[in-house]
Motif scaffolding. Structure first.
Motif, PDB file in Angstrom:
ATOM      1  N   THR A 256     -17.793  13.019   0.352  1.00  0.00           N
ATOM      2  CA  THR A 256     -18.506  12.380   1.447  1.00  0.00           C
ATOM      3  C   THR A 256     -18.460  13.252   2.695  1.00  0.00           C
ATOM      4  O   THR A 256     -17.954  14.384   2.666  1.00  0.00           O
ATOM      5  N   GLU A 257     -18.994  12.723   3.793  1.00  0.00           N
ATOM      6  CA  GLU A 257     -18.971  13.383   5.093  1.00  0.00           C
ATOM      7  C   GLU A 257     -18.190  12.518   6.070  1.00  0.00           C
ATOM      8  O   GLU A 257     -18.305  11.293   6.054  1.00  0.00           O
ATOM      9  N   ALA A 258     -17.401  13.165   6.922  1.00  0.00           N
ATOM     10  CA  ALA A 258     -16.604  12.427   7.908  1.00  0.00           C
ATOM     11  C   ALA A 258     -16.327  13.317   9.105  1.00  0.00           C
ATOM     12  O   ALA A 258     -16.393  14.545   9.013  1.00  0.00           O
ATOM     13  N   SER A 259     -16.008  12.700  10.209  1.00  0.00           N
ATOM     14  CA  SER A 259     -15.645  13.453  11.406  1.00  0.00           C
ATOM     15  C   SER A 259     -14.179  13.894  11.321  1.00  0.00           C
ATOM     16  O   SER A 259     -13.365  13.301  10.602  1.00  0.00           O
ATOM     17  N   THR A 278     -12.344  13.699  -3.502  1.00  0.00           N
ATOM     18  CA  THR A 278     -11.723  15.014  -3.631  1.00  0.00           C
ATOM     19  C   THR A 278     -12.170  15.982  -2.544  1.00  0.00           C
ATOM     20  O   THR A 278     -11.489  16.965  -2.274  1.00  0.00           O
ATOM     21  N   THR A 279     -13.342  15.717  -1.926  1.00  0.00           N
ATOM     22  CA  THR A 279     -13.923  16.658  -0.981  1.00  0.00           C
ATOM     23  C   THR A 279     -14.535  15.904   0.179  1.00  0.00           C
ATOM     24  O   THR A 279     -15.143  14.844  -0.016  1.00  0.00           O
ATOM     25  N   VAL A 280     -14.411  16.459   1.384  1.00  0.00           N
ATOM     26  CA  VAL A 280     -15.024  15.864   2.559  1.00  0.00           C
ATOM     27  C   VAL A 280     -15.677  16.964   3.387  1.00  0.00           C
ATOM     28  O   VAL A 280     -15.077  18.017   3.614  1.00  0.00           O
ATOM     29  N   PHE A 281     -16.936  16.733   3.779  1.00  0.00           N
ATOM     30  CA  PHE A 281     -17.634  17.676   4.642  1.00  0.00           C
ATOM     31  C   PHE A 281     -17.420  17.259   6.086  1.00  0.00           C
ATOM     32  O   PHE A 281     -17.598  16.089   6.443  1.00  0.00           O
ATOM     33  N   MET A 282     -17.057  18.243   6.942  1.00  0.00           N
ATOM     34  CA  MET A 282     -16.762  17.951   8.342  1.00  0.00           C
ATOM     35  C   MET A 282     -17.475  18.933   9.251  1.00  0.00           C
ATOM     36  O   MET A 282     -17.494  20.137   8.988  1.00  0.00           O
ATOM     37  N   GLY A 283     -18.036  18.428  10.325  1.00  0.00           N
ATOM     38  CA  GLY A 283     -18.666  19.287  11.320  1.00  0.00           C
ATOM     39  C   GLY A 283     -17.642  19.769  12.323  1.00  0.00           C
ATOM     40  O   GLY A 283     -17.287  19.049  13.260  1.00  0.00           O
ATOM     41  N   ILE A 284     -17.133  20.971  12.110  1.00  0.00           N
ATOM     42  CA  ILE A 284     -16.169  21.557  13.054  1.00  0.00           C
ATOM     43  C   ILE A 284     -16.923  22.278  14.166  1.00  0.00           C
ATOM     44  O   ILE A 284     -16.542  22.247  15.327  1.00  0.00           O
TER      45      ILE A 284
END
Length: 518
Positions: A256-259, A278-284
């Motif tokens: 998923t995506e999370a902050s 298992t995986t998280v997309f984050m906008g750094i």
């Protein structure tokens, strides 16, 4: 009167998310299907006949065009070229063309110029019924907009039955819409608002049960704008999801995506891991704090970024991250600072882009007021120049970006980061039946040949593989998939460099011509 509707999803150009080379090695056709379009299909009358074509899998036939009364097309901004072609073809064939989705909602004039008859904008739960009412009245054209946000607990399950499941790497579902933050460059809050709305746990489990009964066993991507935007409801859902996944021996691999403020709530991280994420997309975005303040991404300034990343990874979640160059006030060397940060955190997959001003965002409005926008719509395509005048020379920004992108996806560097990232992962991992079908075996054998024999990475590949197998055996499948994803980036970096160099040359020629004219 029942209609014959042809639903089309336009072709995607090669990009970070296309994984074109990796998919080819696995014998798959696309990363994931269009969730919005198959949800719209579920909102259409039950007596309508529906045909669906994802043009990234296979094109619709001429017989499909002749068969239909109505064409419905959804698109994201990156699909704009094929989107326009499909609208124009439908109009030329005398078909009624209805469009929707995030691109049409943000830039309705594009679809109108291409000739679309009906614009079903905003969220379909509100505007599809308006469109159907207009159609019943015999109206030939219309623009349908929502005056409020829909209650997503009333959203019907997507029409997964329309999909060719064997063609995809992941199937998409959605728990929430909206994000509580206000990053200047992001269009999510314009499209879905700042108050996250969530489905009920029962809804989500029903959708997952549908996929389970259909035999799906690869990735399930929760394409939320920010999965943890409503922390309370996310925890309620996760506590319901955990026993469902346990009873079925973790049939899916969840991502998923999370902050990044996820690192501030370790209970939430642990629930996600226990539920099978298992995986998280984050906008750094950037390690430069001044830039983060400048774009109002304050949630990334509360704690040290490297520490936050390491906490999440150590708890058992692989991080994918987004990075951007070209912010106002950005100092020279930003590309190298991003590259160094990626090496320090050992994040394998990084969506690294030049900043684009998307229409109707706060960034777009500010730059428009400053008369800094240039012709063209923004896009997240990695090979596209910025669509505005930056505060430092564009040549400097782009050359830094090209160098950093090239180095990040240098095969030895990628293998090294992936290895270190997985060694850091110490979280709980449930016993699951990882998919080992034809696609997975094709990808793994290709990896053994490419990274273990053909490339100079061969010695690193084999000893890292042995270490992971010995020390992190339950992570071995995910580790190999991460290495397989690298094959896309090793190839894609050549395309990005060539595209940007060609555009830079055009910029230089234009400046020279302007100088001659002066």
């Amino acid at each position: 009167m029942p209609m014959k509707a042809l639903l089309l999803w336009p072709s995607m150009p090669n990009s970070f998310w296309s994984y074109r080379e990796t998919l080819a090695l696995a014998g798959l056709r696309s990363t994931n299907p269009p969730l919005g379009l198959i949800t719209v299909a579920a909102l259409l009358p039950a007596d309508w006949q529906i045909r669906f074509a994802d043009r990234n899998i296979r094109a619709e036939s001429e017989a499909d065009w002749q068969w239909c009364d109505l064409v419905l097309i959804s698109a994201m901004i990156v699909q704009q070229e094929d989107f326009a072609c499909l609208i124009e073809k439908g109009v030329a064939l005398g078909k009624k063309v209805a469009v929707g989705g995030p691109f049409a909602t943000s830039v309705p004039e594009f679809a109108l110029k291409a000739g679309a008859h009906y614009l079903i904008l905003d969220e379909g739960e509100c505007t599809v019924p308006l469109f159907l009412e207009a159609l019943a009245r015999g109206e030939e054209r219309g623009i349908f907009r929502a005056t409020s946000k829909p209650d997503v607990t009333q959203t019907p399950p997507p029409r997964f039955d329309l999909l060719d499941l064997d063609a995809y790497m992941a199937i998409t579902v959605q728990f929430s819409r909206g994000c509580p933050f206000q990053c200047e460059f992001c269009d999510i809050i314009n499209l879905f608002g700042r108050k996250p709305r969530t489905k009920s746990p029962e809804q989500m489990l029903a959708e997952l049960e549908m996929l389970y009964r259909m035999g799906w066993n690869r990735y399930v991507f929760l394409v939320d704008d920010n999965f943890i935007g409503n922390t309370r409801n996310a925890k309620i859902f996760l506590r319901a999801l955990i026993p469902w996944m346990e009873e079925r021996h973790y049939p899916f691999i969840l991502l998923t995506e999370a902050s990044l403020n996820l690192a501030e709530d370790m209970e939430l991280v642990e629930l996600m891991v226990k539920a099978g994420f298992t995986t998280v997309f984050m906008g750094i975005e950037t390690p430069d704090t001044d830039s983060l303040f400048g774009i109002h991404k304050l949630q990334n300034t509360r704690h040290p970024l490297v520490e936050s990343c390491h906490r999440i990874t150590a708890a058992g979640l692989q991080i994918m991250a987004g990075f951007i160059m070209g912010f106002d006030g950005e100092k020279a060397g930003a590309g190298e600072r991003i590259r160094a940060f990626i090496e320090q955190t050992n994040i394998p997959q990084c969506q690294f882009s030049l900043l684009q001003a998307l229409q109707n965002t706060a960034l777009w409005q500010r730059l428009e007021g400053e008369h800094r926008l240039v012709d063209g719509l923004g896009t997240f395509h990695q090979g596209a120049l910025m669509n505005f005048v930056p505060t430092r020379p564009v040549e400097q920004i782009v050359e830094e970006y090209i160098a950093a992108f090239w180095q990040i996806y240098d095969p030895p560097a990628y293998l090294r980061r992936t290895f270190q990232h997985f060694l850091l992962m110490n979280g709980w991992r449930g016993k699951s039946r990882r998919p080992t079908g034809r696609a997975e075996w094709r990808l793994f054998f290709a990896l053994l040949w490419r990274q273990g024999v053909m490339r100079s990475t061969r010695w690193r590949f084999w000893w890292q593989l042995l270490v992971i197998a010995a020390r992190k055996p339950r992570l071995l499948f995910d580790y190999l998939i991460a290495l397989g994803a690298g094959e896309h980036f090793f190839s894609y970096r050549h395309q990005v460099r060539a595209q940007l160099r060609a555009q830079l040359e055009e910029v230089r020629r234009s400046k020279q011509m302007a100088g001659v004219s002066a």
